[in-house]
Write an enzyme that holds these catalytic residues in place. Structure first.
Site, PDB file in Angstrom:
ATOM      1  N   GLY A   1       1.081  -5.449  -0.408  1.00 33.84           N
ATOM      2  CA  GLY A   1       0.166  -6.081  -1.345  1.00 33.84           C
ATOM      3  C   GLY A   1      -0.979  -6.814  -0.686  1.00 33.84           C
ATOM      4  O   GLY A   1      -1.831  -7.395  -1.365  1.00 33.84           O
TER       5      GLY A   1
ATOM      6  N   TYR B   1       3.591   6.541  23.114  1.00 32.45           N
ATOM      7  CA  TYR B   1       2.942   5.360  22.556  1.00 32.45           C
ATOM      8  C   TYR B   1       2.200   4.594  23.650  1.00 32.45           C
ATOM      9  O   TYR B   1       2.776   3.797  24.398  1.00 32.45           O
ATOM     10  CB  TYR B   1       3.962   4.434  21.893  1.00 32.45           C
TER      11      TYR B   1
END
Length: 323
Positions: free
Chosen positions: A213, A55
């Site tokens: 959402g 990473y």
């Protein structure tokens, strides 16, 4: 926060994926911000932190994320569980003379960057290097005997590989993608892990933000180093097609006075006792929101209602957990 176990290693019920501070979601934050965010998560009850040697910005270089995690958790090292990962290929094994020699060399580099003398969990990142999993398992067992790691795991693997590894050195955890829109693990991997006392650590449990959402067809992802540009469920067409799932989460979130992301995490916590999700974010507010999903408890009736409704929704876009 409530605790769970990955094998015999106790962790907070929700962990923290730290990758976004170095890679995968566009421009990375300043190092000090990242350190503060990790420390804030610890103060909020999180004791499980996930990183990997690879990473780094644009996946170029080694150890950027491990160094941040090491700096952030140095003063509380004995109170936390740190998991990191290595890639391994046959050319390295030939160069080092043995699988054990190659794995230990990777581990020593990670330990130095993490500012610690042991790793709680050490994963083989994926089965792409041609090295026999039985040999890796044997090397991990030796590292456990030497006290350099407490447990070991595999990432992005199916049950056949898991079983071969388990026969040599018992596993503590499997880290695969798992969410409401990526449920392949439910077929064989999670049942096998339940039977053999192996923890399951879902990465991308909120589907790279889809299940929050907050992503719409108008959302523009960053152009540089942003995995959301290729996540199948996040094409504009699939975002629109998956809206019934988002609407369903929103409905349950309103009933529970929670957020959609929290419902998606509470769902998997209710479903499996050995699951410890590691949502990742580079935003402090989102990190706390995700950890607070541990406070959202679904009743059995609520869970079954949600499960039934999810079963009626078609998922558009599929990644798979061995990719």
């Amino acid at each position: 926060m409530k605790k769970r176990k990955l094998g015999e290693i106790e962790v907070s019920a929700i962990g923290m994926g730290c990758m976004a501070f170095s890679h995968g979601y566009g421009k990375i934050p300043p190092e000090q911000y990242s350190i503060e965010a990790i420390q804030m998560a610890y103060e909020h009850g999180c004791t499980f932190f996930d990183t990997a040697e690879i990473y780094s910005p644009n996946l170029s270089g080694i150890g950027h994320n491990e160094r941040i995690v090491g700096k952030a958790l140095h003063d509380v090292r004995e109170n936390v569980v740190i998991g990191t990962k290595l890639f391994l290929n046959t050319s390295e094994v030939q160069r080092d003379g043995s699988v054990y020699g190659a794995v230990r060399r990777h581990l020593e580099g990670s330990l130095e960057r993490l500012q610690t003398d042991y790793a709680d969990l050490y994963y083989l990142h994926r089965m792409a290097g041609g090295v026999r999993i039985e040999d890796v398992a044997e090397a991990m067992g030796q590292l456990m005997e030497e006290g350099l790691i407490r447990g070991w795991g595999l990432s992005q693997v199916d049950v056949d590989v898991i079983d071969r590894a388990q026969q040599v050195t018992p596993l503590s955890a499997i880290q695969n993608i798992y969410s409401m829109v990526e449920r392949d693990m439910e077929g064989a991997v999670i049942p096998y892990c339940l039977e053999h006392n192996i923890g399951v650590v879902p990465f991308s449990p909120i589907a790279s933000g889809l299940l929050s959402g907050k992503i719409t067809v108008d959302t523009k992802f960053e152009k540089n180093d942003d995995v959301r540009n290729w996540v199948p469920q996040l094409s504009r067409q699939n975002i629109a097609a998956n809206q019934p799932i988002i609407d369903l989460l929103g409905e349950f979130a309103r009933k529970k006075n929670a957020t959609s992301a929290q419902i998606s995490l509470a769902w998997m916590l209710h479903k499996y006792p050995n699951v410890v999700p590691i949502p990742g974010s580079k935003n402090k507010e989102r990190i706390i929101e995700n950890l607070d999903a541990s406070k959202v408890e679904l009743t059995d009736d609520e869970f079954h209602s949600l499960e039934e409704a999810l079963g009626q929704c078609k998922v558009y876009g599929h990644r798979g957990f061995t990719r």
